[in-house]
Design a protein around this motif. Structure first.
Motif, PDB file in Angstrom:
ATOM      1  N   HIS A  68     -15.410  -7.401  -3.919  1.00 54.81           N
ATOM      2  CA  HIS A  68     -14.945  -6.187  -4.610  1.00 54.81           C
ATOM      3  C   HIS A  68     -14.998  -4.995  -3.660  1.00 54.81           C
ATOM      4  O   HIS A  68     -15.910  -4.867  -2.833  1.00 54.81           O
ATOM      5  CB  HIS A  68     -15.876  -5.945  -5.800  1.00 54.81           C
ATOM      6  CG  HIS A  68     -15.374  -4.983  -6.826  1.00 54.81           C
ATOM      7  ND1 HIS A  68     -15.196  -3.646  -6.581  1.00 54.81           N
ATOM      8  CD2 HIS A  68     -15.040  -5.171  -8.135  1.00 54.81           C
ATOM      9  CE1 HIS A  68     -14.791  -3.042  -7.693  1.00 54.81           C
ATOM     10  NE2 HIS A  68     -14.681  -3.949  -8.649  1.00 54.81           N
ATOM     11  N   ARG A  69     -14.028  -4.122  -3.775  1.00 53.05           N
ATOM     12  CA  ARG A  69     -14.033  -2.928  -2.918  1.00 53.05           C
ATOM     13  C   ARG A  69     -15.317  -2.120  -3.095  1.00 53.05           C
ATOM     14  O   ARG A  69     -15.859  -1.989  -4.187  1.00 53.05           O
ATOM     15  CB  ARG A  69     -12.815  -2.042  -3.195  1.00 53.05           C
ATOM     16  CG  ARG A  69     -12.725  -1.433  -4.576  1.00 53.05           C
ATOM     17  CD  ARG A  69     -11.651  -0.345  -4.657  1.00 53.05           C
ATOM     18  NE  ARG A  69     -10.383  -0.749  -4.088  1.00 53.05           N
ATOM     19  CZ  ARG A  69      -9.539   0.078  -3.449  1.00 53.05           C
ATOM     20  NH1 ARG A  69      -9.829   1.375  -3.329  1.00 53.05           N
ATOM     21  NH2 ARG A  69      -8.399  -0.374  -2.954  1.00 53.05           N
ATOM     22  N   PHE A  70     -15.806  -1.572  -1.998  1.00 52.74           N
ATOM     23  CA  PHE A  70     -17.014  -0.756  -1.917  1.00 52.74           C
ATOM     24  C   PHE A  70     -18.306  -1.527  -2.151  1.00 52.74           C
ATOM     25  O   PHE A  70     -19.360  -0.926  -2.352  1.00 52.74           O
ATOM     26  CB  PHE A  70     -16.945   0.458  -2.855  1.00 52.74           C
ATOM     27  CG  PHE A  70     -16.012   1.531  -2.364  1.00 52.74           C
ATOM     28  CD1 PHE A  70     -16.384   2.380  -1.331  1.00 52.74           C
ATOM     29  CD2 PHE A  70     -14.749   1.685  -2.924  1.00 52.74           C
ATOM     30  CE1 PHE A  70     -15.521   3.377  -0.880  1.00 52.74           C
ATOM     31  CE2 PHE A  70     -13.883   2.671  -2.473  1.00 52.74           C
ATOM     32  CZ  PHE A  70     -14.265   3.526  -1.444  1.00 52.74           C
ATOM     33  N   PHE A  71     -18.222  -2.858  -2.127  1.00 51.47           N
ATOM     34  CA  PHE A  71     -19.430  -3.675  -2.177  1.00 51.47           C
ATOM     35  C   PHE A  71     -19.469  -4.554  -0.927  1.00 51.47           C
ATOM     36  O   PHE A  71     -18.426  -4.960  -0.419  1.00 51.47           O
ATOM     37  CB  PHE A  71     -19.473  -4.512  -3.454  1.00 51.47           C
ATOM     38  CG  PHE A  71     -19.689  -3.688  -4.689  1.00 51.47           C
ATOM     39  CD1 PHE A  71     -20.979  -3.380  -5.116  1.00 51.47           C
ATOM     40  CD2 PHE A  71     -18.609  -3.195  -5.410  1.00 51.47           C
ATOM     41  CE1 PHE A  71     -21.183  -2.599  -6.250  1.00 51.47           C
ATOM     42  CE2 PHE A  71     -18.807  -2.409  -6.541  1.00 51.47           C
ATOM     43  CZ  PHE A  71     -20.099  -2.111  -6.961  1.00 51.47           C
ATOM     44  N   GLY A  72     -20.699  -4.850  -0.474  1.00 51.01           N
ATOM     45  CA  GLY A  72     -20.828  -5.626   0.752  1.00 51.01           C
ATOM     46  C   GLY A  72     -20.156  -4.913   1.907  1.00 51.01           C
ATOM     47  O   GLY A  72     -20.388  -3.726   2.151  1.00 51.01           O
ATOM     48  N   TYR A  73     -19.260  -5.635   2.591  1.00 51.05           N
ATOM     49  CA  TYR A  73     -18.601  -5.066   3.765  1.00 51.05           C
ATOM     50  C   TYR A  73     -17.095  -4.967   3.585  1.00 51.05           C
ATOM     51  O   TYR A  73     -16.334  -5.004   4.550  1.00 51.05           O
ATOM     52  CB  TYR A  73     -18.969  -5.889   5.010  1.00 51.05           C
ATOM     53  CG  TYR A  73     -20.436  -5.759   5.324  1.00 51.05           C
ATOM     54  CD1 TYR A  73     -20.937  -4.615   5.948  1.00 51.05           C
ATOM     55  CD2 TYR A  73     -21.332  -6.738   4.933  1.00 51.05           C
ATOM     56  CE1 TYR A  73     -22.290  -4.468   6.197  1.00 51.05           C
ATOM     57  CE2 TYR A  73     -22.692  -6.604   5.186  1.00 51.05           C
ATOM     58  CZ  TYR A  73     -23.161  -5.467   5.819  1.00 51.05           C
ATOM     59  OH  TYR A  73     -24.511  -5.317   6.052  1.00 51.05           O
ATOM     60  N   ASN A 106     -16.302   4.089   5.903  1.00 53.75           N
ATOM     61  CA  ASN A 106     -17.575   3.610   6.466  1.00 53.75           C
ATOM     62  C   ASN A 106     -18.782   4.305   5.868  1.00 53.75           C
ATOM     63  O   ASN A 106     -19.827   4.406   6.499  1.00 53.75           O
ATOM     64  CB  ASN A 106     -17.568   3.757   7.987  1.00 53.75           C
ATOM     65  CG  ASN A 106     -17.523   5.216   8.432  1.00 53.75           C
ATOM     66  OD1 ASN A 106     -17.381   6.115   7.597  1.00 53.75           O
ATOM     67  ND2 ASN A 106     -17.631   5.449   9.724  1.00 53.75           N
ATOM     68  N   ASN A 107     -18.644   4.792   4.640  1.00 54.44           N
ATOM     69  CA  ASN A 107     -19.769   5.443   3.954  1.00 54.44           C
ATOM     70  C   ASN A 107     -19.552   5.344   2.455  1.00 54.44           C
ATOM     71  O   ASN A 107     -18.466   4.966   1.997  1.00 54.44           O
ATOM     72  CB  ASN A 107     -19.889   6.912   4.391  1.00 54.44           C
ATOM     73  CG  ASN A 107     -18.637   7.704   4.040  1.00 54.44           C
ATOM     74  OD1 ASN A 107     -18.359   7.955   2.867  1.00 54.44           O
ATOM     75  ND2 ASN A 107     -17.867   8.100   5.055  1.00 54.44           N
ATOM     76  N   THR A 125     -25.046   4.853   3.366  1.00 56.35           N
ATOM     77  CA  THR A 125     -24.541   3.778   4.209  1.00 56.35           C
ATOM     78  C   THR A 125     -23.926   2.676   3.352  1.00 56.35           C
ATOM     79  O   THR A 125     -24.288   2.497   2.186  1.00 56.35           O
ATOM     80  CB  THR A 125     -25.654   3.196   5.091  1.00 56.35           C
ATOM     81  OG1 THR A 125     -26.722   2.734   4.250  1.00 56.35           O
ATOM     82  CG2 THR A 125     -26.186   4.230   6.060  1.00 56.35           C
ATOM     83  N   VAL A 126     -23.010   1.911   3.953  1.00 56.29           N
ATOM     84  CA  VAL A 126     -22.325   0.857   3.197  1.00 56.29           C
ATOM     85  C   VAL A 126     -23.284  -0.294   2.922  1.00 56.29           C
ATOM     86  O   VAL A 126     -24.394  -0.342   3.434  1.00 56.29           O
ATOM     87  CB  VAL A 126     -21.081   0.349   3.953  1.00 56.29           C
ATOM     88  CG1 VAL A 126     -20.087   1.480   4.166  1.00 56.29           C
ATOM     89  CG2 VAL A 126     -21.468  -0.314   5.272  1.00 56.29           C
ATOM     90  N   ASP A 127     -22.816  -1.233   2.096  1.00 58.84           N
ATOM     91  CA  ASP A 127     -23.605  -2.376   1.631  1.00 58.84           C
ATOM     92  C   ASP A 127     -24.824  -1.921   0.844  1.00 58.84           C
ATOM     93  O   ASP A 127     -25.933  -2.372   1.055  1.00 58.84           O
ATOM     94  CB  ASP A 127     -24.016  -3.279   2.794  1.00 58.84           C
ATOM     95  CG  ASP A 127     -24.568  -4.629   2.310  1.00 58.84           C
ATOM     96  OD1 ASP A 127     -24.195  -5.044   1.202  1.00 58.84           O
ATOM     97  OD2 ASP A 127     -25.376  -5.244   3.037  1.00 58.84           O
TER      98      ASP A 127
END
Length: 523
Positions: A135-140, A145-146, A372-374
């Motif tokens: 899914h978008r905005f989950f994991g990588y 990039n934020n 930060t992502v993830d």
């Protein structure tokens, strides 16, 4: 209570659930601790081949799809969306089975491309290929990039729907002939559980004609802001003596809160070694933690599960079980408090101090400011605050309460401001009514949707099997109910240990076979 032997794959499941419990520790937010996530089990390494004997890539192989950053503005370009695929059962003409695990990093969910899951059972039966997409905005799988509020503006239900449709209609899949299996050329089945089950319904309502059929497990199609019903199945199906004693402690806390008895509340917090918490709402939230462990339950769980260890701590004295009314308030405070002191605090907080672990009133804490992502919790909370709600709070007066009425939607909405001060100047009310109106919610009425729900599921109140809804079960849109827990029917082994789950799985397979027999290519 006796515990039957756990099959090998369930041992992996148990390990994963224990790891999930640790990963959820030290979350000062009710909504995030009770995220409606899918069960995650590891699949053993094994070589796989196609029906003609060709060696296939390992199911852990990651593929990348160029997904649109903004479906309303394609000029913004694309981002790399991760997916996994298994075509060990595929033969030309078979279906393409697509699923997103929803609000999680999709690593480790590859079981949902194998016949250890309902997805793979359908693929095996129908000679199909199974895909898991992040899914978008989950994991990588991140457009940016934020996870700032500005970036997360593109995390909406509609963008997620459009992602699934764009993937189905444009992706060239890595298997032989994978460039000629678009909808119209091949039947596509959309599968989901919990939120991703709701997303399956929303997608087929919003973009009809792309996916031929859907399988929805514990799908929370009807969004609710004040979701006190999360705890209703828990209260109904947990041991009655445990429920009685939990209710006694909660009633005692709420009475002191109404009387503004701060000294009494402080004494109660100290019995749990939580006296250092500055706000009673955070203490009331901590008392929910033991109840959230119910969501990690599996049909073959025995007395060693975290939830039953908690109830045993309250109800077993010198080898004797309490009667249905429990041991009473004093013993409940002492035994529950001792369980937190000696066992549960270290599980939940590890080596953190009380306020760092459980406090929610300091907006400068890294928990609220980390972009930060993830960071699944942050991404999911964005959806919760804006469109989904489902705040797991105390019930109205007059109903049995295993959760304090101190906890109301406003307590969680305040935390939306902590997490996203750039987006919310004041506590927001999620647009649940708009979500239900736009995507049909409980009013969904589409052909070839199979709903699988469960009596012991705390998310049952958001599904088409919610109490009092009485939605008809039809051959066009079947609704089946097992005795299981949250999304239990999605894992094949659960049908082995619980015959009511087997009935649901067999029905799902039967309907998929019938519906796919009706499909005709349009291109």
């Amino acid at each position: 209570m006796s515990c039957s032997p756990i099959p090998v794959i369930k041992m992996w499941a148990l390990t994963s659930l224990l790891l999930a419990a640790v990963a959820q520790a030290a979350i000062p937010n009710a909504m995030l601790r009770g995220m409606p996530s899918l069960p995650k089990i590891l699949v053993p390494e094994r070589s796989i081949t196609s029906p003609n004997g060709t060696a296939l890539p390992n199911i852990t192989t990651i593929y990348y799809f160029d997904q649109l950053i903004d479906h309303d503005n394609p000029s913004l370009g694309t981002f790399k969306q991760r997916y996994w695929m298994n075509w060990e059962f595929y033969e030309p003409g078979g279906p393409i089975i697509l699923m997103t695990p929803g609000e999680v990093n999709a690593d480790g969910y590859q079981v949902y491309t194998t016949n250890s899951s309902i997805n793979g059972l359908i693929a095996q039966q129908q000679n199909g290929a199974a895909i898991l997409i992040e899914h978008r905005f989950f994991g990588y799988s991140n457009p940016y990039n934020n996870l700032t509020s500005q970036s997360l503006a593109l995390l909406t239900i509609q963008q997620a729907i459009d992602d699934l449709v764009y993937f189905a209609t444009t992706a060239d899949l890595p298997m032989s002939g994978g460039d000629a299996v678009k909808p119209g050329q091949a039947p596509w089945i959309l599968i989901g559980g919990s939120y991703s089950g709701a997303l399956t319904s929303y997608t087929m309502v919003n973009k009809p004609g792309i996916f031929w059929a859907g399988y929805l497990s514990s799908a929370t199609v009807g969004t609710i802001t004040d979701y006190y019903d999360y705890f209703t199945p828990i209260r109904e199906y947990m041991p009655q003596n445990c429920s009685s004693d939990v209710q006694a402690v909660i009633a005692y806390l709420d009475e002191m809160y109404k009387a503004d008895d701060t000294a009494g509340i402080q004494t109660l917090q100290e019995a749990f070694a939580l006296g250092a918490l500055d706000h009673v709402g955070d203490f009331a939230t901590a008392l929910q933690y033991n109840l959230w462990d119910w969501q990690l339950m599996s049909p073959d769980d025995g007395p060693n599960s975290q939830f039953y260890q908690f109830c045993d701590a309250l109800e077993v004295k010198d080898g004797v079980n309490a009667g249905p009314d429990g041991w009473g308030l004093d013993n409940a405070i002492n035994s529950w408090g001792n369980y937190w002191n000696t066992t549960y605090y270290s599980i939940t907080c590890q080596d953190q101090d009380v306020e760092t672990c459980l406090g929610s009133f300091v907006p400068t804490d890294a928990y609220w400011t980390n972009v930060t992502v993830d960071n699944s919790g942050r991404s999911w909370f964005w959806m919760v605050c804006n469109q989904i709600g489902f705040y797991e709070v105390g019930p109205p007066e007059g109903q049995p309460a295993i959760v304090s009425r101190i906890l109301q939607p406003s307590f969680v909405e305040r935390q939306c401001v902590n997490m996203f001060p750039q987006a919310f100047a004041s506590p927001p009310e999620p647009s649940t009514a708009e979500t239900n109106a736009k995507y049909a919610g409980w009013n969904v009425n589409l052909p070839r949707l199979f709903f699988a729900n469960a009596l012991r599921d705390p998310w049952r109140g958001g599904t088409v099997s919610a109490d009092g809804l009485n939605k008809p079960n039809t051959t066009s849109m079947p609704i089946y109910m097992s005795d299981g827990f949250h999304t239990s029917d999605m894992l094949s082994d659960n049908g082995v240990v619980d015959p009511t789950i087997a009935v649901v799985q067999e029905a799902g397979l039967r309907y998929m076979k019938e519906w796919l027999a009706e499909w005709k290519p349009s291109t």
